[in-house]
Design a protein around this motif. Structure first.
Motif, short mmCIF file in Angstrom:
data_model
loop_
_atom_site.label_atom_id
_atom_site.label_comp_id
_atom_site.label_asym_id
_atom_site.label_seq_id
_atom_site.Cartn_x
_atom_site.Cartn_y
_atom_site.Cartn_z
N PHE A 32 0.84 -1.19 0.00
CA PHE A 32 0.00 0.00 0.00
C PHE A 32 0.88 1.25 0.00
O PHE A 32 1.87 1.32 0.73
N LEU A 33 0.50 2.23 -0.79
CA LEU A 33 1.12 3.55 -0.77
C LEU A 33 0.00 4.57 -0.80
O LEU A 33 -0.84 4.54 -1.71
N THR A 34 -0.03 5.45 0.20
CA THR A 34 -0.99 6.54 0.21
C THR A 34 -0.22 7.84 0.27
O THR A 34 0.70 7.98 1.08
N VAL A 35 -0.60 8.78 -0.58
CA VAL A 35 -0.01 10.11 -0.58
C VAL A 35 -1.13 11.09 -0.26
O VAL A 35 -2.13 11.16 -0.99
N SER A 36 -0.97 11.80 0.85
CA SER A 36 -1.97 12.78 1.29
C SER A 36 -1.37 14.18 1.19
O SER A 36 -0.20 14.38 1.54
N GLU A 37 -2.17 15.13 0.75
CA GLU A 37 -1.73 16.51 0.57
C GLU A 37 -2.50 17.41 1.52
O GLU A 37 -3.72 17.55 1.40
N PHE A 38 -1.78 18.02 2.50
CA PHE A 38 -2.41 18.94 3.44
C PHE A 38 -2.57 20.32 2.78
O PHE A 38 -1.74 20.71 1.95
N PRO A 39 -3.58 21.08 3.17
CA PRO A 39 -3.74 22.44 2.63
C PRO A 39 -2.54 23.31 3.01
O PRO A 39 -1.89 23.08 4.03
N ALA A 40 -2.26 24.30 2.18
CA ALA A 40 -1.12 25.18 2.41
C ALA A 40 -1.17 25.86 3.77
O ALA A 40 -0.14 26.09 4.40
N SER A 41 -2.37 26.14 4.26
CA SER A 41 -2.52 26.85 5.54
C SER A 41 -2.39 25.94 6.76
O SER A 41 -2.32 26.43 7.89
N TYR A 42 -2.33 24.63 6.56
CA TYR A 42 -2.31 23.70 7.70
C TYR A 42 -0.91 23.65 8.32
O TYR A 42 0.09 23.49 7.62
N ASP A 43 -0.86 23.78 9.64
CA ASP A 43 0.42 23.79 10.37
C ASP A 43 0.94 22.37 10.58
O ASP A 43 0.31 21.57 11.28
N VAL A 44 2.07 22.07 9.97
CA VAL A 44 2.69 20.74 10.11
C VAL A 44 4.02 20.85 10.87
O VAL A 44 4.83 19.92 10.83
N SER A 45 4.23 21.95 11.58
CA SER A 45 5.52 22.17 12.23
C SER A 45 5.82 21.19 13.37
O SER A 45 6.97 20.88 13.63
N ASN A 46 4.78 20.68 14.04
CA ASN A 46 4.99 19.69 15.09
C ASN A 46 4.83 18.30 14.46
O ASN A 46 3.80 17.65 14.61
N SER A 47 5.86 17.87 13.76
CA SER A 47 5.77 16.63 12.97
C SER A 47 5.51 15.40 13.83
O SER A 47 4.75 14.51 13.43
N GLU A 48 6.11 15.33 15.02
CA GLU A 48 5.90 14.16 15.87
C GLU A 48 4.44 14.05 16.30
O GLU A 48 3.85 12.96 16.23
N LEU A 49 3.85 15.16 16.69
CA LEU A 49 2.45 15.16 17.09
C LEU A 49 1.55 14.78 15.91
O LEU A 49 0.62 13.99 16.06
N LEU A 50 1.84 15.33 14.75
CA LEU A 50 1.04 15.03 13.57
C LEU A 50 1.13 13.55 13.20
O LEU A 50 0.12 12.90 12.94
N LEU A 51 2.34 13.00 13.17
CA LEU A 51 2.53 11.59 12.81
C LEU A 51 1.83 10.66 13.80
O LEU A 51 1.15 9.72 13.40
N LYS A 52 1.99 10.94 15.09
CA LYS A 52 1.33 10.11 16.10
C LYS A 52 -0.19 10.22 16.01
O LYS A 52 -0.90 9.22 16.15
N GLY A 53 -0.68 11.41 15.75
CA GLY A 53 -2.12 11.60 15.59
C GLY A 53 -2.67 10.86 14.39
O GLY A 53 -3.72 10.22 14.47
N GLU A 54 -1.96 10.91 13.28
CA GLU A 54 -2.39 10.19 12.08
C GLU A 54 -2.37 8.68 12.32
O GLU A 54 -3.29 7.97 11.91
N PHE A 55 -1.33 8.20 12.98
CA PHE A 55 -1.24 6.76 13.27
C PHE A 55 -2.38 6.33 14.19
O PHE A 55 -3.05 5.33 13.93
N ASN A 56 -2.61 7.08 15.26
CA ASN A 56 -3.69 6.73 16.20
C ASN A 56 -5.05 6.75 15.52
O ASN A 56 -5.89 5.88 15.77
N SER A 57 -5.27 7.71 14.64
CA SER A 57 -6.53 7.78 13.91
C SER A 57 -6.68 6.57 12.98
O SER A 57 -7.75 5.97 12.88
N PHE A 58 -5.59 6.19 12.33
CA PHE A 58 -5.56 5.04 11.42
C PHE A 58 -5.91 3.75 12.18
O PHE A 58 -6.78 2.98 11.78
N VAL A 59 -5.25 3.52 13.31
CA VAL A 59 -5.44 2.29 14.07
C VAL A 59 -6.81 2.25 14.74
O VAL A 59 -7.43 1.19 14.82
#
Length: 135
Positions: A32-59
């Motif tokens: 599986f390969l998924t490519v997601s594109e966040f809006p330009a205005s979305y804050d991705v500066s806290n990458s660890e929080l974002l990655l953990k949140g995406e993983f928790n939402s996925f699981v």
């Protein structure tokens, strides 16, 4: 196969467009390969929080799965989260990789038994390392 869709971000911060590519082999291994594109205005500066949140939402959207391990790391100098899930009869090894406003999700789901597992364990390294992150 290819699946395209969108999902809404919390607090009306916009929509994320994603494309998921799936391929299966004759031994029952799925890639599986998924490519997601966040809006330009979305804050991705806290990458660890974002990655953990995406993983928790996925699981949280799955049933009959246990997390074998999950942890943050880097992949080709990008923030990443590696994980392994146990579905009872199969395992899934994956990575979430954040590159600017794009989230790449790569996963290999394979049987826990027999030759399929050995072959999948060899091939998933090749699959992950083949990713060329482009902005």
């Amino acid at each position: 196969t290819v699946q395209t869709g969108t999902f809404s971000l919390p607090d009306a911060q916009g929509n994320v467009l994603y494309n998921t590519y799936t391929s299966g082999s004759s031994d029952g291994t799925y890639y599986f390969l998924t490519v997601s594109e966040f809006p330009a205005s979305y804050d991705v500066s806290n990458s660890e929080l974002l990655l953990k949140g995406e993983f928790n939402s996925f699981v949280s959207g799955m049933s009959d799965v246990s997390v074998v391990n999950a942890g943050t790391t880097t992949f080709k100098n990008y923030p990443a989260l590696e994980y392994e899930l146990d579905f009872g009869i199969s395992l899934e090894t994956g990575k979430l990789i954040l590159a600017e406003k794009r989230l790449f999700s790569l996963a290999v789901n394979y049987s826990k038994e027999g030759a399929a597992r050995g072959e999948a364990e060899i091939n998933y390294g090749r699959f992950f390392n083949s990713l060329q992150v482009r902005q």
